[in-house]
Design a protein around this motif. Sequence first.
Motif, PDB file in Angstrom:
ATOM      1  N   ASN A   1     -12.476  -1.409   2.948  1.00  0.00           N
ATOM      2  CA  ASN A   1     -12.417  -2.758   3.502  1.00  0.00           C
ATOM      3  C   ASN A   1     -13.022  -3.720   2.507  1.00  0.00           C
ATOM      4  O   ASN A   1     -13.962  -3.381   1.797  1.00  0.00           O
ATOM      5  CB  ASN A   1     -13.207  -2.855   4.812  1.00  0.00           C
ATOM      6  CG  ASN A   1     -12.680  -1.926   5.857  1.00  0.00           C
ATOM      7  OD1 ASN A   1     -12.988  -0.740   5.838  1.00  0.00           O
ATOM      8  ND2 ASN A   1     -11.874  -2.441   6.750  1.00  0.00           N
ATOM      9  N   ARG A   2     -12.485  -4.925   2.463  1.00  0.00           N
ATOM     10  CA  ARG A   2     -13.023  -5.928   1.545  1.00  0.00           C
ATOM     11  C   ARG A   2     -12.750  -7.332   2.071  1.00  0.00           C
ATOM     12  O   ARG A   2     -11.937  -7.541   2.965  1.00  0.00           O
ATOM     13  CB  ARG A   2     -12.413  -5.760   0.158  1.00  0.00           C
ATOM     14  CG  ARG A   2     -10.947  -6.095   0.093  1.00  0.00           C
ATOM     15  CD  ARG A   2     -10.408  -5.934  -1.314  1.00  0.00           C
ATOM     16  NE  ARG A   2      -8.968  -6.078  -1.309  1.00  0.00           N
ATOM     17  CZ  ARG A   2      -8.143  -5.389  -2.065  1.00  0.00           C
ATOM     18  NH1 ARG A   2      -8.615  -4.501  -2.917  1.00  0.00           N
ATOM     19  NH2 ARG A   2      -6.851  -5.593  -2.001  1.00  0.00           N
TER      20      ARG A   2
ATOM     21  N   LEU B   1     -10.053 -14.005   3.612  1.00  0.00           N
ATOM     22  CA  LEU B   1      -9.322 -12.924   4.267  1.00  0.00           C
ATOM     23  C   LEU B   1     -10.194 -11.680   4.385  1.00  0.00           C
ATOM     24  O   LEU B   1     -10.995 -11.404   3.490  1.00  0.00           O
ATOM     25  CB  LEU B   1      -8.070 -12.554   3.462  1.00  0.00           C
ATOM     26  CG  LEU B   1      -7.024 -13.629   3.285  1.00  0.00           C
ATOM     27  CD1 LEU B   1      -6.103 -13.276   2.142  1.00  0.00           C
ATOM     28  CD2 LEU B   1      -6.224 -13.787   4.566  1.00  0.00           C
ATOM     29  N   TYR B   2     -10.016 -10.945   5.458  1.00  0.00           N
ATOM     30  CA  TYR B   2     -10.605  -9.622   5.611  1.00  0.00           C
ATOM     31  C   TYR B   2      -9.463  -8.635   5.454  1.00  0.00           C
ATOM     32  O   TYR B   2      -8.439  -8.753   6.136  1.00  0.00           O
ATOM     33  CB  TYR B   2     -11.262  -9.475   6.988  1.00  0.00           C
ATOM     34  CG  TYR B   2     -11.940  -8.138   7.178  1.00  0.00           C
ATOM     35  CD1 TYR B   2     -13.240  -7.953   6.732  1.00  0.00           C
ATOM     36  CD2 TYR B   2     -11.285  -7.068   7.775  1.00  0.00           C
ATOM     37  CE1 TYR B   2     -13.878  -6.739   6.890  1.00  0.00           C
ATOM     38  CE2 TYR B   2     -11.914  -5.853   7.945  1.00  0.00           C
ATOM     39  CZ  TYR B   2     -13.208  -5.685   7.496  1.00  0.00           C
ATOM     40  OH  TYR B   2     -13.835  -4.476   7.649  1.00  0.00           O
ATOM     41  N   GLN B   3      -9.593  -7.641   4.550  1.00  0.00           N
ATOM     42  CA  GLN B   3      -8.494  -6.739   4.238  1.00  0.00           C
ATOM     43  C   GLN B   3      -8.872  -5.277   4.447  1.00  0.00           C
ATOM     44  O   GLN B   3     -10.001  -4.880   4.163  1.00  0.00           O
ATOM     45  CB  GLN B   3      -8.039  -6.918   2.789  1.00  0.00           C
ATOM     46  CG  GLN B   3      -7.498  -8.294   2.506  1.00  0.00           C
ATOM     47  CD  GLN B   3      -7.197  -8.509   1.039  1.00  0.00           C
ATOM     48  OE1 GLN B   3      -7.796  -7.899   0.172  1.00  0.00           O
ATOM     49  NE2 GLN B   3      -6.257  -9.394   0.774  1.00  0.00           N
TER      50      GLN B   3
ATOM     51  N   ASP C   1      -3.051   5.643  -8.260  1.00  0.00           N
ATOM     52  CA  ASP C   1      -3.797   4.385  -8.384  1.00  0.00           C
ATOM     53  C   ASP C   1      -3.151   3.234  -7.620  1.00  0.00           C
ATOM     54  O   ASP C   1      -3.567   2.087  -7.769  1.00  0.00           O
ATOM     55  CB  ASP C   1      -3.942   4.017  -9.862  1.00  0.00           C
ATOM     56  CG  ASP C   1      -4.827   5.000 -10.607  1.00  0.00           C
ATOM     57  OD1 ASP C   1      -5.793   5.488  -9.993  1.00  0.00           O
ATOM     58  OD2 ASP C   1      -4.555   5.272 -11.787  1.00  0.00           O
ATOM     59  N   PHE C   2      -2.110   3.510  -6.844  1.00  0.00           N
ATOM     60  CA  PHE C   2      -1.454   2.495  -6.017  1.00  0.00           C
ATOM     61  C   PHE C   2      -2.102   2.453  -4.643  1.00  0.00           C
ATOM     62  O   PHE C   2      -2.321   3.489  -4.018  1.00  0.00           O
ATOM     63  CB  PHE C   2       0.034   2.800  -5.829  1.00  0.00           C
ATOM     64  CG  PHE C   2       0.909   2.285  -6.922  1.00  0.00           C
ATOM     65  CD1 PHE C   2       1.255   0.948  -6.987  1.00  0.00           C
ATOM     66  CD2 PHE C   2       1.398   3.146  -7.873  1.00  0.00           C
ATOM     67  CE1 PHE C   2       2.066   0.476  -7.999  1.00  0.00           C
ATOM     68  CE2 PHE C   2       2.219   2.688  -8.887  1.00  0.00           C
ATOM     69  CZ  PHE C   2       2.544   1.350  -8.957  1.00  0.00           C
ATOM     70  N   ASN C   3      -2.395   1.247  -4.185  1.00  0.00           N
ATOM     71  CA  ASN C   3      -2.905   1.014  -2.832  1.00  0.00           C
ATOM     72  C   ASN C   3      -1.999   0.017  -2.138  1.00  0.00           C
ATOM     73  O   ASN C   3      -1.312  -0.776  -2.782  1.00  0.00           O
ATOM     74  CB  ASN C   3      -4.312   0.414  -2.861  1.00  0.00           C
ATOM     75  CG  ASN C   3      -5.328   1.342  -3.454  1.00  0.00           C
ATOM     76  OD1 ASN C   3      -5.227   2.554  -3.333  1.00  0.00           O
ATOM     77  ND2 ASN C   3      -6.324   0.775  -4.120  1.00  0.00           N
ATOM     78  N   TRP C   4      -2.037   0.017  -0.838  1.00  0.00           N
ATOM     79  CA  TRP C   4      -1.455  -1.086  -0.080  1.00  0.00           C
ATOM     80  C   TRP C   4      -2.532  -1.617   0.835  1.00  0.00           C
ATOM     81  O   TRP C   4      -3.502  -0.930   1.138  1.00  0.00           O
ATOM     82  CB  TRP C   4      -0.192  -0.667   0.660  1.00  0.00           C
ATOM     83  CG  TRP C   4      -0.369   0.165   1.886  1.00  0.00           C
ATOM     84  CD1 TRP C   4      -0.584   1.506   1.941  1.00  0.00           C
ATOM     85  CD2 TRP C   4      -0.338  -0.292   3.240  1.00  0.00           C
ATOM     86  NE1 TRP C   4      -0.677   1.911   3.248  1.00  0.00           N
ATOM     87  CE2 TRP C   4      -0.530   0.835   4.078  1.00  0.00           C
ATOM     88  CE3 TRP C   4      -0.161  -1.539   3.838  1.00  0.00           C
ATOM     89  CZ2 TRP C   4      -0.546   0.746   5.447  1.00  0.00           C
ATOM     90  CZ3 TRP C   4      -0.179  -1.624   5.216  1.00  0.00           C
ATOM     91  CH2 TRP C   4      -0.369  -0.496   5.998  1.00  0.00           C
ATOM     92  N   TYR C   5      -2.402  -2.854   1.224  1.00  0.00           N
ATOM     93  CA  TYR C   5      -3.443  -3.494   2.024  1.00  0.00           C
ATOM     94  C   TYR C   5      -2.824  -4.484   2.999  1.00  0.00           C
ATOM     95  O   TYR C   5      -1.711  -4.978   2.798  1.00  0.00           O
ATOM     96  CB  TYR C   5      -4.487  -4.183   1.141  1.00  0.00           C
ATOM     97  CG  TYR C   5      -3.925  -5.194   0.185  1.00  0.00           C
ATOM     98  CD1 TYR C   5      -3.824  -6.540   0.528  1.00  0.00           C
ATOM     99  CD2 TYR C   5      -3.496  -4.821  -1.085  1.00  0.00           C
ATOM    100  CE1 TYR C   5      -3.314  -7.470  -0.357  1.00  0.00           C
ATOM    101  CE2 TYR C   5      -2.984  -5.745  -1.972  1.00  0.00           C
ATOM    102  CZ  TYR C   5      -2.891  -7.066  -1.602  1.00  0.00           C
ATOM    103  OH  TYR C   5      -2.370  -7.991  -2.483  1.00  0.00           O
ATOM    104  N   ALA C   6      -3.567  -4.749   4.049  1.00  0.00           N
ATOM    105  CA  ALA C   6      -3.191  -5.737   5.049  1.00  0.00           C
ATOM    106  C   ALA C   6      -4.460  -6.454   5.479  1.00  0.00           C
ATOM    107  O   ALA C   6      -5.546  -5.869   5.443  1.00  0.00           O
ATOM    108  CB  ALA C   6      -2.515  -5.074   6.237  1.00  0.00           C
ATOM    109  N   GLY C   7      -4.318  -7.710   5.870  1.00  0.00           N
ATOM    110  CA  GLY C   7      -5.507  -8.446   6.263  1.00  0.00           C
ATOM    111  C   GLY C   7      -5.202  -9.655   7.120  1.00  0.00           C
ATOM    112  O   GLY C   7      -4.038 -10.024   7.316  1.00  0.00           O
ATOM    113  N   VAL C   8      -6.262 -10.256   7.622  1.00  0.00           N
ATOM    114  CA  VAL C   8      -6.172 -11.471   8.428  1.00  0.00           C
ATOM    115  C   VAL C   8      -7.271 -12.432   7.982  1.00  0.00           C
ATOM    116  O   VAL C   8      -8.287 -12.015   7.436  1.00  0.00           O
ATOM    117  CB  VAL C   8      -6.312 -11.192   9.938  1.00  0.00           C
ATOM    118  CG1 VAL C   8      -5.158 -10.366  10.446  1.00  0.00           C
ATOM    119  CG2 VAL C   8      -7.625 -10.510  10.248  1.00  0.00           C
TER     120      VAL C   8
END
Length: 164
Positions: free
Chosen positions: A52-53, A74-76, A84-91
Amino acid sequence: MKKLFLLSLTILGFAFTTSAQNISENAIGLRLGGSDGLGPEVSYQRAITNNNRAEFDLGWRSARDFDGFKLTGLYQWVWLLDGDFNWYAGVGGGLASYDYNNNAFGYDNDDTFVFAAGNIGVEYSFDFPLQLSLDFRPEIGFGEDYYDNNDVDFDVALGVRYQF
């Protein structure tokens, strides 16, 4: 029904814990996108936990006829895709203000507004401290002029950040 609910929660919890990815403690750079006419944004990411970031972006523009800024927070949640690939979602959301004054055409407009935002994207972290990302950020704003009738605005951007 109760067993199905508990099984769903267990599977969902397992999926979130097994795909946890260590992310860099800090990252700073540019988010190159439309930013609603405010140009590139200075972008800072700060890890909160292992997956989380928080991300903070500041876009601004100063020209002869136009001045403005846009601040986004944003909180993600970050998940491992592969290697080394990530995906992320946030609000999150933010605050923006602009002043457009074109005396030649007799046009003068200014507005300050708040907005709510979502965020989804993919990122790649190199072996050296560089991160590239591509994200999509839908926004709905609440202001007098810029977001007439609470329209949704879509912002797509390429991020280039130094990780430390």
